[in-house]
Scaffold this motif. Sequence first.
Motif, PDB file in Angstrom:
ATOM      1  N   LYS A   1     -20.142  -3.675  -5.330  1.00 14.04           N
ATOM      2  CA  LYS A   1     -19.946  -4.205  -6.684  1.00 14.04           C
ATOM      3  C   LYS A   1     -18.540  -3.965  -7.212  1.00 14.04           C
ATOM      4  O   LYS A   1     -18.005  -4.746  -7.981  1.00 14.04           O
ATOM      5  N   ASP A   2     -17.917  -2.847  -6.825  1.00  7.96           N
ATOM      6  CA  ASP A   2     -16.564  -2.555  -7.304  1.00  7.96           C
ATOM      7  C   ASP A   2     -15.992  -1.414  -6.483  1.00  7.96           C
ATOM      8  O   ASP A   2     -16.730  -0.665  -5.831  1.00  7.96           O
ATOM      9  N   ALA A   3     -14.670  -1.285  -6.540  1.00 10.46           N
ATOM     10  CA  ALA A   3     -13.963  -0.184  -5.888  1.00 10.46           C
ATOM     11  C   ALA A   3     -12.954   0.381  -6.861  1.00 10.46           C
ATOM     12  O   ALA A   3     -12.340  -0.368  -7.628  1.00 10.46           O
ATOM     13  N   LYS A   4     -12.774   1.696  -6.833  1.00 14.73           N
ATOM     14  CA  LYS A   4     -11.862   2.355  -7.764  1.00 14.73           C
ATOM     15  C   LYS A   4     -11.066   3.437  -7.054  1.00 14.73           C
ATOM     16  O   LYS A   4     -11.503   3.971  -6.036  1.00 14.73           O
ATOM     17  N   ILE A   5      -9.910   3.740  -7.636  1.00 13.91           N
ATOM     18  CA  ILE A   5      -9.091   4.861  -7.178  1.00 13.91           C
ATOM     19  C   ILE A   5      -8.866   5.774  -8.378  1.00 13.91           C
ATOM     20  O   ILE A   5      -8.294   5.359  -9.381  1.00 13.91           O
ATOM     21  N   HIS A   6      -9.329   7.011  -8.264  1.00 11.14           N
ATOM     22  CA  HIS A   6      -9.303   7.940  -9.395  1.00 11.14           C
ATOM     23  C   HIS A   6      -8.024   8.778  -9.380  1.00 11.14           C
ATOM     24  O   HIS A   6      -8.058   9.996  -9.161  1.00 11.14           O
ATOM     25  N   ASN A   7      -6.897   8.115  -9.649  1.00 19.03           N
ATOM     26  CA  ASN A   7      -5.625   8.847  -9.586  1.00 19.03           C
ATOM     27  C   ASN A   7      -5.433   9.800 -10.758  1.00 19.03           C
ATOM     28  O   ASN A   7      -4.445  10.528 -10.810  1.00 19.03           O
TER      29      ASN A   7
ATOM     30  N   TYR B   1      -9.790   5.114   2.028  1.00 17.31           N
ATOM     31  CA  TYR B   1     -10.460   3.817   2.003  1.00 17.31           C
ATOM     32  C   TYR B   1     -11.981   3.945   2.010  1.00 17.31           C
ATOM     33  O   TYR B   1     -12.537   4.941   2.486  1.00 17.31           O
ATOM     34  N   PHE B   2     -12.630   2.908   1.537  1.00 16.63           N
ATOM     35  CA  PHE B   2     -13.994   2.553   1.914  1.00 16.63           C
ATOM     36  C   PHE B   2     -13.886   1.246   2.690  1.00 16.63           C
ATOM     37  O   PHE B   2     -13.377   0.251   2.166  1.00 16.63           O
ATOM     38  N   VAL B   3     -14.372   1.246   3.910  1.00 18.27           N
ATOM     39  CA  VAL B   3     -14.351   0.063   4.764  1.00 18.27           C
ATOM     40  C   VAL B   3     -15.801  -0.321   5.067  1.00 18.27           C
ATOM     41  O   VAL B   3     -16.586   0.504   5.548  1.00 18.27           O
ATOM     42  N   ALA B   4     -16.155  -1.552   4.773  1.00 16.11           N
ATOM     43  CA  ALA B   4     -17.531  -2.024   4.924  1.00 16.11           C
ATOM     44  C   ALA B   4     -17.629  -3.048   6.035  1.00 16.11           C
ATOM     45  O   ALA B   4     -16.757  -3.924   6.172  1.00 16.11           O
ATOM     46  N   SER B   5     -18.681  -2.950   6.827  1.00  9.28           N
ATOM     47  CA  SER B   5     -18.965  -4.041   7.758  1.00  9.28           C
ATOM     48  C   SER B   5     -19.273  -5.291   6.953  1.00  9.28           C
ATOM     49  O   SER B   5     -19.710  -5.222   5.797  1.00  9.28           O
ATOM     50  N   ASP B   6     -19.022  -6.428   7.538  1.00  9.34           N
ATOM     51  CA  ASP B   6     -19.193  -7.677   6.802  1.00  9.34           C
ATOM     52  C   ASP B   6     -20.620  -7.830   6.270  1.00  9.34           C
ATOM     53  O   ASP B   6     -20.837  -8.417   5.202  1.00  9.34           O
TER      54      ASP B   6
ATOM     55  N   ASP C   1       0.787  -1.222   0.000  1.00  5.31           N
ATOM     56  CA  ASP C   1       0.000   0.000   0.000  1.00  5.31           C
ATOM     57  C   ASP C   1       0.826   1.284   0.000  1.00  5.31           C
ATOM     58  O   ASP C   1       0.260   2.376   0.145  1.00  5.31           O
ATOM     59  N   LEU C   2       2.128   1.182  -0.160  1.00  3.18           N
ATOM     60  CA  LEU C   2       2.956   2.372  -0.341  1.00  3.18           C
ATOM     61  C   LEU C   2       4.190   2.018  -1.156  1.00  3.18           C
ATOM     62  O   LEU C   2       4.616   0.867  -1.193  1.00  3.18           O
TER      63      LEU C   2
ATOM     64  N   PHE D   1     -11.326  -2.071  -1.311  1.00  2.00           N
ATOM     65  CA  PHE D   1     -10.445  -2.096  -2.480  1.00  2.00           C
ATOM     66  C   PHE D   1      -9.689  -3.416  -2.547  1.00  2.00           C
ATOM     67  O   PHE D   1      -9.611  -4.056  -3.599  1.00  2.00           O
ATOM     68  N   ARG D   2      -9.145  -3.855  -1.414  1.00  2.14           N
ATOM     69  CA  ARG D   2      -8.420  -5.126  -1.400  1.00  2.14           C
ATOM     70  C   ARG D   2      -9.369  -6.320  -1.540  1.00  2.14           C
ATOM     71  O   ARG D   2      -8.948  -7.398  -1.964  1.00  2.14           O
TER      72      ARG D   2
END
Length: 255
Positions: A229-235, A217-222, A153-154, A186-187
């Motif tokens: 549905k998906d995760a993205k990073i808009h760099n 991050y987006f962190v979701a409870s189980d 992650d870095l 994301f992971r």
Amino acid sequence: MKLISWNVNGLRAVLKHDFMTSFNDLDADWFCIQETKMQEGQASLDLPGYHQYFNYAERKGYSGTAIFTKHEPLAVTYGIGQPEFDDEGRVITLEYPKFYLITVYTPNSGSELKRLDYRQAWDQAFLAYTKALAAKKPLVYCGDLNVAHHEIDLKNPSSNHHNAGFTDEERNDFTTQLEAGFTDTFRHFYPNLEDVYSWWSYRFSARSRNAGWRIDYFVASDNFVPFIKDAKIHNEVLGSDHCPVELETVDLLGE
């Protein structure tokens, strides 16, 4: 549905550049921001169709969070209910019939780790807060968590070990959060994807070299995970030393 989180590193500053273009292009159902660095009345946003919620720090020009949403919540809560942590405008919680959404700006441990003890106390308090809510209904929180969880992650883990954001203490605290019933979204989708970051120092041409950190991050409870549905990073989005991160979900408001 689309959720966006972005540490803008000063809302008034990005408003002078291309924030509105990025905001409109991303077209999110919920747009969560951190580090507004403003007080009430210092900026006005014309966002037709969006409800706006701000939590300001008592200290001027520091911290602060906001949420802009197309969907009016059942309730809005500011802070986590502990006075020692609630004067820096770091948390907003929206409640909906099926879930909670939180924007959070986690304290930075600072130079020479002067604030590490405060940061760790915050981590414990925030975990207690999220666990209590997640026991009632599914929950997702997003924001600048000021921690790169793993070496992937870095860009330069070896030289940054023991620096703020990559101390063993901070990384272990984030592991504790996930083990309590939460998922790094994301992971979840991209467990081995390398060289994808959300923050770059303004120094040493870090962004052009992609010498970054993934600390947003987006962190979701189980029990929220089935909704994602998906995760993205808009760099590709400029304007701050952070870039926006995204979570795509099923319809969270329908029957």
